[in-house]
Design a protein around this motif. Structure first.
Motif, PDB file in Angstrom:
ATOM      1  N   HIS A  88       0.653  -1.277   0.301  1.00  0.00           N
ATOM      2  CA  HIS A  88       0.322   0.193   0.047  1.00  0.00           C
ATOM      3  C   HIS A  88       0.704   1.336   0.114  1.00  0.00           C
ATOM      4  N   PRO A  89       0.186   2.657  -0.912  1.00  0.00           N
ATOM      5  CA  PRO A  89       1.383   3.087  -0.966  1.00  0.00           C
ATOM      6  C   PRO A  89       1.385   4.427   0.466  1.00  0.00           C
ATOM      7  N   ASP A  90       0.563   4.297   1.458  1.00  0.00           N
ATOM      8  CA  ASP A  90       0.882   4.863   2.368  1.00  0.00           C
ATOM      9  C   ASP A  90       1.468   3.942   3.442  1.00  0.00           C
ATOM     10  N   ASP A  91       1.871   2.383   3.114  1.00  0.00           N
ATOM     11  CA  ASP A  91       2.574   1.870   3.987  1.00  0.00           C
ATOM     12  C   ASP A  91       4.306   1.605   3.944  1.00  0.00           C
ATOM     13  N   ARG A  92       4.765   1.706   2.234  1.00  0.00           N
ATOM     14  CA  ARG A  92       5.608   1.524   1.088  1.00  0.00           C
ATOM     15  C   ARG A  92       7.333   2.455   2.169  1.00  0.00           C
ATOM     16  N   LYS A  93       6.635   3.011   2.609  1.00  0.00           N
ATOM     17  CA  LYS A  93       8.014   3.928   3.168  1.00  0.00           C
ATOM     18  C   LYS A  93       8.065   3.109   4.727  1.00  0.00           C
ATOM     19  N   TYR A  94       7.690   2.850   5.445  1.00  0.00           N
ATOM     20  CA  TYR A  94       7.716   1.757   6.758  1.00  0.00           C
ATOM     21  C   TYR A  94       8.255   0.752   6.404  1.00  0.00           C
ATOM     22  N   VAL A  95       7.703  -0.518   5.501  1.00  0.00           N
ATOM     23  CA  VAL A  95       7.891  -1.183   4.361  1.00  0.00           C
ATOM     24  C   VAL A  95       9.830  -1.398   4.638  1.00  0.00           C
ATOM     25  N   LYS A  96      10.106  -0.650   3.858  1.00  0.00           N
ATOM     26  CA  LYS A  96      11.214  -0.026   3.261  1.00  0.00           C
ATOM     27  C   LYS A  96      12.449   0.370   4.271  1.00  0.00           C
ATOM     28  N   LYS A  97      11.812   0.991   5.405  1.00  0.00           N
ATOM     29  CA  LYS A  97      12.976   0.784   6.583  1.00  0.00           C
ATOM     30  C   LYS A  97      13.076  -0.273   7.207  1.00  0.00           C
ATOM     31  N   GLU A  98      11.942  -1.123   7.097  1.00  0.00           N
ATOM     32  CA  GLU A  98      12.305  -2.841   8.676  1.00  0.00           C
ATOM     33  C   GLU A  98      12.714  -2.883   7.548  1.00  0.00           C
ATOM     34  N   TRP A  99      12.696  -3.225   6.009  1.00  0.00           N
ATOM     35  CA  TRP A  99      13.348  -4.531   5.714  1.00  0.00           C
ATOM     36  C   TRP A  99      15.168  -4.334   5.177  1.00  0.00           C
ATOM     37  N   ILE A 100      15.858  -2.667   5.420  1.00  0.00           N
ATOM     38  CA  ILE A 100      16.618  -2.451   5.484  1.00  0.00           C
ATOM     39  C   ILE A 100      17.261  -2.232   7.047  1.00  0.00           C
ATOM     40  N   ALA A 101      15.868  -1.993   8.257  1.00  0.00           N
ATOM     41  CA  ALA A 101      16.833  -2.933   9.240  1.00  0.00           C
ATOM     42  C   ALA A 101      17.204  -4.040   9.776  1.00  0.00           C
ATOM     43  N   GLN A 102      16.290  -5.143   8.500  1.00  0.00           N
ATOM     44  CA  GLN A 102      16.716  -6.469   8.824  1.00  0.00           C
ATOM     45  C   GLN A 102      17.626  -6.607   8.378  1.00  0.00           C
ATOM     46  N   LEU A 103      17.904  -6.345   7.078  1.00  0.00           N
ATOM     47  CA  LEU A 103      19.543  -6.871   6.329  1.00  0.00           C
ATOM     48  C   LEU A 103      20.216  -6.033   6.900  1.00  0.00           C
ATOM     49  N   LYS A 104      20.732  -5.196   7.979  1.00  0.00           N
ATOM     50  CA  LYS A 104      21.543  -5.068   9.393  1.00  0.00           C
ATOM     51  C   LYS A 104      21.018  -5.536  10.056  1.00  0.00           C
ATOM     52  N   GLY A 105      20.774  -6.883  10.293  1.00  0.00           N
ATOM     53  CA  GLY A 105      20.735  -7.699  11.635  1.00  0.00           C
ATOM     54  C   GLY A 105      19.561  -7.927  12.434  1.00  0.00           C
ATOM     55  N   GLU A 106      18.486  -6.836  12.408  1.00  0.00           N
ATOM     56  CA  GLU A 106      17.278  -6.240  13.157  1.00  0.00           C
ATOM     57  C   GLU A 106      16.474  -7.489  12.802  1.00  0.00           C
ATOM     58  N   PRO A 107      15.788  -7.541  14.398  1.00  0.00           N
ATOM     59  CA  PRO A 107      14.348  -8.939  14.164  1.00  0.00           C
ATOM     60  C   PRO A 107      13.202  -8.587  12.969  1.00  0.00           C
ATOM     61  N   TYR A 108      12.457  -8.981  11.937  1.00  0.00           N
ATOM     62  CA  TYR A 108      11.641  -8.719  10.838  1.00  0.00           C
ATOM     63  C   TYR A 108      10.803  -8.648  11.287  1.00  0.00           C
ATOM     64  N   SER A 109       9.586  -8.558  11.947  1.00  0.00           N
ATOM     65  CA  SER A 109       8.402  -8.930  11.989  1.00  0.00           C
ATOM     66  C   SER A 109       7.331  -7.062  12.237  1.00  0.00           C
TER      67      SER A 109
END
Length: 836
Positions: free
Chosen positions: A263-284
């Protein structure tokens, strides 16, 4: 390699879910089941509910109005429902059912939900009646009355309750047992699925080998999965993942493929969480996607693998379609919000009702306190009495307890009245009530009078079981009654006529003195108009007096004439006063009359004697002053023909003294002509005074003219008139002697005027006088003669006459001013105090 789950549990490497730790809502899709049961209920009329062991209703379908509108809506009957759900349903064995009648007197049956051998909830069906049993309408009518239900609506709801045959009930119970078994198995599956989710990081390889089972589980659980191999640059999705995102299975998969669905309104949030996951943070995370133009909610959880250098080599994740759960959460939130609003509304209503009840209680207490009325209840079986706070205050004791004994009350009754009160109460047990006045002795030893009123309550056998009543402190009213009786005796024994008149002038009361003064008996005069006592020339006078009293004023000791019976006039002195009712509203007028005929006749005789005395005094003073003037004139004759200058001065002194005496004599003559009063008409006095002066100094002043400008009807008393007359005498005679030497056509002007005045009418003398409240007056005496020398100073004058003028001006507390513009002008300002 096959992983032993039991071995995994023993190692405690990961917590494992147990049925005892789960809520039914965690392992069962309640909204979906409810939708299914709704359809089933509409087809079969089966009522179903799932209730956990704590009494919480997880699902309810098809329940009759008598349950939802009445039993579950009332606090006490709802409590019965919960007790039935949690207590009466105990003891049902797995795979069996229990039939019982709930505490609200309707049939129900129950079977248990067993998950992992753990009893976690019950399935209920009801409420119903058997076809072969007689419905006890009176029982349910009594329930309606007991719990405040609308009896007519309640009975209508009762008649809608299903009437089932025992065979139908057995079939329904058999069906529900099977349903319970299915739900238990489904719950068991969900429970196992939850275990699988918790163990998914360890069981990935095992799940690959069982993909078919996994896909089936994913379909059941709306759960998709994906795996990323960075080294191979492969992204694989499970079939359910494709279905969730609405992407065909043969589509080439990239991160952008997934991201385009976010959803366009959630893309910024999803991208931020994805990048954080790539750095080893939990993704849920939970977010929205758009599939075929519709919004879905998904829950994503992922784990990434890194090499020893920290570089990502792959990852695994799940995608769960939680749209229904979100919708259920939203529905639940709306229901919760609605429930909260209703609870708050009901709480507010209860609080308002409680506050209203407390306010009514406070008002009742205040009303009792104001009226000095207390209330009591006496339970004849227990001999216990309830006393209100005001009742305690009447007895002079502090309200410390609610329960009292009859003996406590009896101890407050005056010893001389105890037998009377006891017998009255005893007789009331047969006469239903009593109402008496008696004395009590309060705690401080003070005797008081109370009015006791009691009523008896009987049971169905007409046996008295309760007395209740009130006690009112009437001590003050008794004292008031005594005062009223005393006042009535005073009115009747008074020598003055005391009459009460309505606002329309109708006579309402008439005492003995009124009969003696006016000659009418009370029987003759009561109800007639008071104008019967007015002479013809005074008709309407009493009506005017009543109107004055209506305006809030009083009329005291007014002297007038009234008619006695028979037509004889009498002089009376009357005082009119308002009479108010208990609310402070003007109700009538009180008139107190006194016959002063003899007093008036005596006053007239005294007035005539006083008038004659005053005339005689003024006449003698005038004659004596004239004798003094004549003696001065005779003495002056000895010096008239002598030529020496000092003789001339002596002669002039005699003449001036003679003028001063005559000015005083004129005052007494004016007073005499004014009927002997002490007030002088000063306007006419000045004219006579100046005329005498012109006659005295006519030699050498033949062509001298006089102009007098005076306000009419100026009245002064002796304290003002005598000094003012001498001042005018000195100034005018001074002008006549010195102002026109060697001149013709001389002119003398006298002006006397005032500032601000208030007129009033003297009814006795029939003329108008001025009444001055500190009024300023200006007296001007001027001439057009030769004037006075520039070096002349009034304050240092050697002239006896001018010194006398200054002294008299000071006596009047005035001021004098000398002007030399054209001739000579003396301007005198003085104030005269008010004359009543």
């Amino acid at each position: 390699m096959t992983i032993d789950l039991e071995q995994l549990k023993a190692t405690n490497l990961n917590p494992v879910l147990s049925a005892a730790s789960l809520e039914l809502a965690d392992i069962l899709d309640v909204p979906a089941l409810k939708s299914l049961m709704n359809d089933l209920s509409q087809l079969t009329y089966i009522t179903i509910s799932i209730i956990d062991l704590k009494g919480n209703v997880l699902m309810s379908v098809g329940w009759p109005d008598i349950c939802t509108r009445f039993h579950r809506a009332h606090p006490e009957t709802c409590k019965h429902c919960i007790e039935s759900d949690t207590q009466l349903s105990l003891g049902v064995a797995p795979g069996e059912f229990k039939l019982y009648k709930c505490k609200n007197n309707m049939w129900n049956f129950v079977t248990g939900l067993i998950v992992e051998g753990q009893h976690i909830a019950n399935i209920f069906s009801g409420h119903f009646f058997f076809e072969d049993e007689t419905l006890d309408y009176e029982l349910f009518r009594s329930q309606a009355r007991k719990y405040g239900f609308n009896e007519e609506e309640y009975i209508k709801a009762l008649e809608k309750v299903p009437r089932l045959s025992r065979e139908t009930v057995n079939k329904n119970m058999s069906f529900l047992m099977k349903l319970a078994n299915m739900i238990s198995q489904l719950s068991h599956s969900n429970f196992k699925l939850s275990q699988a989710l918790e163990e998914r990081d360890i069981l990935v390889d095992e799940l690959k080998k069982n993909k078919e089972d996994l896909d089936h589980a994913q379909v059941v659980g709306n759960l998709g999965s994906w795996r990323l191999d960075v080294r191979k640059k492969e992204l694989t999705w499970s079939d359910e993942n494709y279905r969730i995102f609405g992407i065909p299975k043969d589509t080439h998969l990239t991160y952008e493929t997934f991201f385009s669905k976010v959803h366009p309104d959630d893309r910024k949030y999803v991208k931020k969480e994805w990048i954080a996951q790539l750095k080893g943070e939990p993704y849920s995370i939970e977010h929205r996607i758009i599939v075929d133009g519709k919004v879905k909610w998904i829950r994503k959880k992922a784990y990434f693998e890194f090499d020893k250098n920290g570089e990502i080599i792959g990852g695994f994740g799940i995608t769960q379609d939680i749209t229904k759960r979100k919708k259920a959460e939203q529905d639940l939130k709306r229901a919760h919000d609605s429930l909260e609003a209703k609870v708050k509304e009901r709480t507010d209503e209860l609080e308002k009702a409680y506050e209203s009840l407390m306010e009514e209680k406070r008002r009742l207490s205040e009303a009792q306190k104001i009226a000095h009325i207390g209330n009591w209840d006496w339970n004849l079986a227990t001999n216990e009495m309830y006393w209100s706070d005001e009742m305690c205050r009447i007895f002079g004791c502090v309200p410390q307890k609610v329960v009292h004994k009859y003996s406590e009350l009896f101890n407050f009754i005056h010893p001389e009245d105890q037998s009377y009160v006891h017998n009255t109460v005893k007789s009331a047990l047969h006469r239903k009530f009593f109402s008496i006045d008696h004395r009590i002795v309060s705690s401080d030893g003070t005797d008081r009078v109370v009015h006791s009123h009691g009523e008896v309550v009987f049971d169905e056998n007409k046996k008295p079981i309760l007395l209740r009543g009130t006690i009112q402190d009437i001590t003050d009213s008794k004292k008031t009654e005594e005062k009223i009786r005393t006042l009535a005796d005073v009115v009747e024994s008074s020598n003055d006529a005391i009459i009460t008149e309505t606002l329309d002038g109708i006579i309402a009361s008439w005492n003995k003195a009124a009969e003696q003064i006016y000659g009418y008996s009370a029987e003759e005069i009561l109800g007639k108009n008071i104008s019967i006592l007015e002479p013809e020339n005074l008709k309407g006078e009493i009506k005017k007096f009543i109107e004055i009293v209506k305006q809030g004023e009083k009329i005291q000791r007014y002297k007038t004439l009234r008619l006695k019976k028979g037509g004889r006039l009498i002089n009376v002195s009357i005082t009119y006063s308002p009479v108010f009712d208990a609310s402070g509203k003007l109700k009538a007028v009180s008139a107190i009359s006194r016959d002063i005929t003899e007093q008036v006749n005596a006053e007239k005789l005294l007035a005539k004697a006083e008038d004659a005395r005053k005339k005689e005094i003024h006449h003698r003073i005038k004659n004596n002053l004239q004798v003094i003037s004549s003696l001065l004139d005779l003495q002056a004759e000895k010096f008239r023909n002598r030529e020496r200058a000092e003789n001339e001065e002596v002669l002039n002194a005699f003449i001036e003294s003679q003028d001063r005496v005559m000015s005083i004599a004129l005052i007494h003559e004016e007073l005499h002509e004014g009927r002997g009063n002490d007030i002088l008409n000063f306007s006419s006095y000045i004219k006579r005074l100046v005329e005498n002066l012109f006659h005295t100094y006519k030699l050498g002043n033949v062509n001298t003219s006089l102009n007098i400008e005076l306000e009419e009807n100026i009245f002064f008393d002796m304290d003002i008139a005598v000094p003012l007359g001498i001042i005018i005498n000195e100034l005018v005679s001074n002008s006549l002697k010195y102002a026109f030497l060697g001149r013709d056509n001389g002119k003398i002007q006298i002006k006397l005027h005032k500032k601000c005045s208030i007129k009033h009418v003297n009814n006795e003398q029939g003329n108008t006088k001025e009444s001055y409240n500190g009024t300023d007056f200006v007296l001007t005496v001027s001439d057009n003669g030769i004037g006075v020398p520039d070096e002349f100073n009034l304050e240092d004058s050697n002239s006896l006459g001018l010194q006398l003028v200054e002294t008299l001006v000071d006596q009047l507390e005035g001021e004098i001013e000398l002007k030399r513009d054209s001739g000579t002008e003396f301007c005198i300002r003085f104030a005269v105090p008010v004359q009543n």
